[in-house]
Design a protein around this motif. Sequence first.
Motif, mmCIF file in Angstrom:
data_model
loop_
_atom_site.group_PDB
_atom_site.id
_atom_site.type_symbol
_atom_site.label_atom_id
_atom_site.label_comp_id
_atom_site.label_asym_id
_atom_site.label_seq_id
_atom_site.Cartn_x
_atom_site.Cartn_y
_atom_site.Cartn_z
ATOM 1 N N ASP A 1 3.496 12.778 15.745
ATOM 2 C CA ASP A 1 4.158 12.200 16.919
ATOM 3 C C ASP A 1 3.151 11.612 17.902
ATOM 4 O OD1 ASP A 1 6.653 12.861 15.944
ATOM 5 O OD2 ASP A 1 6.681 14.816 16.959
ATOM 6 N N THR A 2 1.890 12.027 17.796
ATOM 7 C CA THR A 2 0.860 11.516 18.701
ATOM 8 C C THR A 2 0.473 10.071 18.376
ATOM 9 O OG1 THR A 2 -0.838 12.477 17.273
ATOM 10 C CG2 THR A 2 -0.104 13.794 19.173
ATOM 11 N N MET A 3 0.872 9.585 17.194
ATOM 12 C CA MET A 3 0.563 8.205 16.813
ATOM 13 C C MET A 3 1.579 7.266 17.440
ATOM 14 S SD MET A 3 -0.510 8.543 12.789
ATOM 15 C CE MET A 3 -0.694 6.778 12.570
ATOM 16 N N THR A 4 1.087 6.152 17.961
ATOM 17 C CA THR A 4 1.969 5.142 18.538
ATOM 18 C C THR A 4 2.715 4.420 17.408
ATOM 19 O OG1 THR A 4 0.323 3.377 18.437
ATOM 20 C CG2 THR A 4 0.340 4.773 20.443
ATOM 21 N N PRO A 5 3.826 3.787 17.719
ATOM 22 C CA PRO A 5 4.517 2.998 16.690
ATOM 23 C C PRO A 5 3.609 1.937 16.049
ATOM 24 C CG PRO A 5 5.951 3.298 18.581
ATOM 25 C CD PRO A 5 4.599 3.849 18.972
ATOM 26 N N ARG A 6 2.734 1.348 16.840
ATOM 27 C CA ARG A 6 1.809 0.336 16.312
ATOM 28 C C ARG A 6 0.848 0.964 15.287
ATOM 29 N NH1 ARG A 6 -1.470 -3.634 20.156
ATOM 30 N NH2 ARG A 6 0.483 -4.760 20.032
ATOM 31 N N ALA B 1 -13.843 -2.245 0.935
ATOM 32 C CA ALA B 1 -13.636 -2.200 2.390
ATOM 33 C C ALA B 1 -12.345 -1.445 2.729
ATOM 34 C CB ALA B 1 -13.595 -3.617 2.958
ATOM 35 N N LEU B 2 -11.273 -1.686 1.980
ATOM 36 C CA LEU B 2 -10.010 -0.981 2.220
ATOM 37 C C LEU B 2 -10.162 0.525 2.016
ATOM 38 C CD1 LEU B 2 -7.411 -3.345 0.483
ATOM 39 C CD2 LEU B 2 -7.556 -2.828 2.929
ATOM 40 N N VAL B 3 -10.809 0.908 0.936
ATOM 41 C CA VAL B 3 -11.008 2.339 0.652
ATOM 42 C C VAL B 3 -11.922 2.954 1.704
ATOM 43 C CG1 VAL B 3 -11.991 3.991 -1.001
ATOM 44 C CG2 VAL B 3 -10.470 2.163 -1.800
ATOM 45 N N GLY B 4 -12.987 2.247 2.069
ATOM 46 C CA GLY B 4 -13.871 2.744 3.127
ATOM 47 C C GLY B 4 -13.124 2.930 4.435
ATOM 48 N N GLY B 5 -12.266 1.976 4.779
ATOM 49 C CA GLY B 5 -11.452 2.103 5.982
ATOM 50 C C GLY B 5 -10.498 3.274 5.899
ATOM 51 N N HIS B 6 -9.909 3.481 4.731
ATOM 52 C CA HIS B 6 -8.996 4.605 4.513
ATOM 53 C C HIS B 6 -9.720 5.934 4.746
ATOM 54 C CE1 HIS B 6 -5.545 6.655 2.746
ATOM 55 N NE2 HIS B 6 -6.327 7.240 1.868
ATOM 56 N N VAL B 7 -10.912 6.052 4.216
ATOM 57 C CA VAL B 7 -11.711 7.279 4.393
ATOM 58 C C VAL B 7 -12.051 7.473 5.869
ATOM 59 C CG1 VAL B 7 -13.946 8.346 3.883
ATOM 60 C CG2 VAL B 7 -12.625 7.277 2.043
ATOM 61 N N MET B 8 -12.471 6.402 6.526
ATOM 62 C CA MET B 8 -12.836 6.507 7.944
ATOM 63 C C MET B 8 -11.641 6.936 8.806
ATOM 64 S SD MET B 8 -16.029 5.982 7.950
ATOM 65 C CE MET B 8 -16.352 5.834 9.680
ATOM 66 N N VAL B 9 -10.475 6.364 8.536
ATOM 67 C CA VAL B 9 -9.288 6.728 9.310
ATOM 68 C C VAL B 9 -8.893 8.178 9.032
ATOM 69 C CG1 VAL B 9 -6.815 6.258 9.616
ATOM 70 C CG2 VAL B 9 -8.454 4.372 9.578
ATOM 71 N N ALA B 10 -8.997 8.617 7.781
ATOM 72 C CA ALA B 10 -8.688 10.014 7.457
ATOM 73 C C ALA B 10 -9.632 10.958 8.204
ATOM 74 C CB ALA B 10 -8.787 10.242 5.951
ATOM 75 N N LEU B 11 -10.910 10.603 8.261
ATOM 76 C CA LEU B 11 -11.876 11.433 8.992
ATOM 77 C C LEU B 11 -11.603 11.404 10.496
ATOM 78 C CD1 LEU B 11 -15.112 10.591 6.978
ATOM 79 C CD2 LEU B 11 -13.756 12.698 6.893
ATOM 80 N N LYS B 12 -11.175 10.256 11.008
ATOM 81 C CA LYS B 12 -10.801 10.168 12.422
ATOM 82 C C LYS B 12 -9.638 11.111 12.716
ATOM 83 C CE LYS B 12 -8.555 7.137 15.759
ATOM 84 N NZ LYS B 12 -7.342 7.928 15.876
ATOM 85 N N HIS B 13 -8.626 11.102 11.857
ATOM 86 C CA HIS B 13 -7.496 12.015 12.040
ATOM 87 C C HIS B 13 -7.974 13.463 12.114
ATOM 88 C CE1 HIS B 13 -3.748 9.762 11.870
ATOM 89 N NE2 HIS B 13 -4.293 8.958 10.967
ATOM 90 N N HIS B 14 -8.898 13.796 11.239
ATOM 91 C CA HIS B 14 -9.350 15.184 11.145
ATOM 92 C C HIS B 14 -10.273 15.592 12.299
ATOM 93 C CE1 HIS B 14 -9.986 18.945 9.051
ATOM 94 N NE2 HIS B 14 -11.280 18.804 9.232
ATOM 95 N N PHE B 15 -11.289 14.789 12.569
ATOM 96 C CA PHE B 15 -12.321 15.197 13.524
ATOM 97 C C PHE B 15 -12.061 14.761 14.967
ATOM 98 C CE2 PHE B 15 -14.725 15.315 9.493
ATOM 99 C CZ PHE B 15 -15.093 16.645 9.527
ATOM 100 N N ILE B 16 -11.402 13.638 15.169
ATOM 101 C CA ILE B 16 -11.177 13.148 16.529
ATOM 102 C C ILE B 16 -9.774 13.500 17.010
ATOM 103 C CG2 ILE B 16 -11.048 11.089 17.989
ATOM 104 C CD1 ILE B 16 -13.299 9.903 16.197
ATOM 105 N N ASP B 17 -8.768 13.116 16.220
ATOM 106 C CA ASP B 17 -7.391 13.401 16.627
ATOM 107 C C ASP B 17 -7.023 14.872 16.431
ATOM 108 O OD1 ASP B 17 -7.273 10.664 17.045
ATOM 109 O OD2 ASP B 17 -6.197 10.255 15.179
#
Length: 182
Positions: free
Chosen positions: A77-82, A152-168
Amino acid sequence: MTQTKSYTATAKWLHWGMALIWIAAWLVGIVAVHWRDEFNPQHQLTFLHKAMASTLLLLIVLRIAWRLTHAAPAMPDTMTPRLKRAAFIGHLLLYIVALLGLPISGWYWSSVADKPILVAGLFLLPPLVEPDKSLYDLAKAIHTYSAWLCGALVGGHVMVALKHHFIDKDKVLAGMMPGRVE
């Protein structure tokens, strides 16, 4: 389909198994092409690359069927619709480009070059088109540029997953980890 709190065990195994195969095939493909003389003079790496990548074509059918019959967990729920829309588009691009487009472009390149593809060492894929040396460079370019886009897509996917885990600090990554039930 009803919304679930976690991915199913099957979805997790398909995700991580295909991720490992995809990354291995991607790395072997890069080595096979860019260090052909040093590491791939007999094309053994090329055969390995094709065996792994073509296996993904079979697994993607299973994965799509599973995904269509088993809903993914809701985004936090913390994620915006965008951001939720961006996540949807990112996943769609991974399916279309990395799991379908890249293996099919390699199949096309092999068909144009009249080179067989042995799927997981079990059977040959039929050629997509008749051999045509005049299309070789184009087919190679499509596969090569698709591979870099996919990286690049896979790298971005990994980075976003890590952001979810460590930042969010949400449960998005944890929900995809094998053996975890959230």
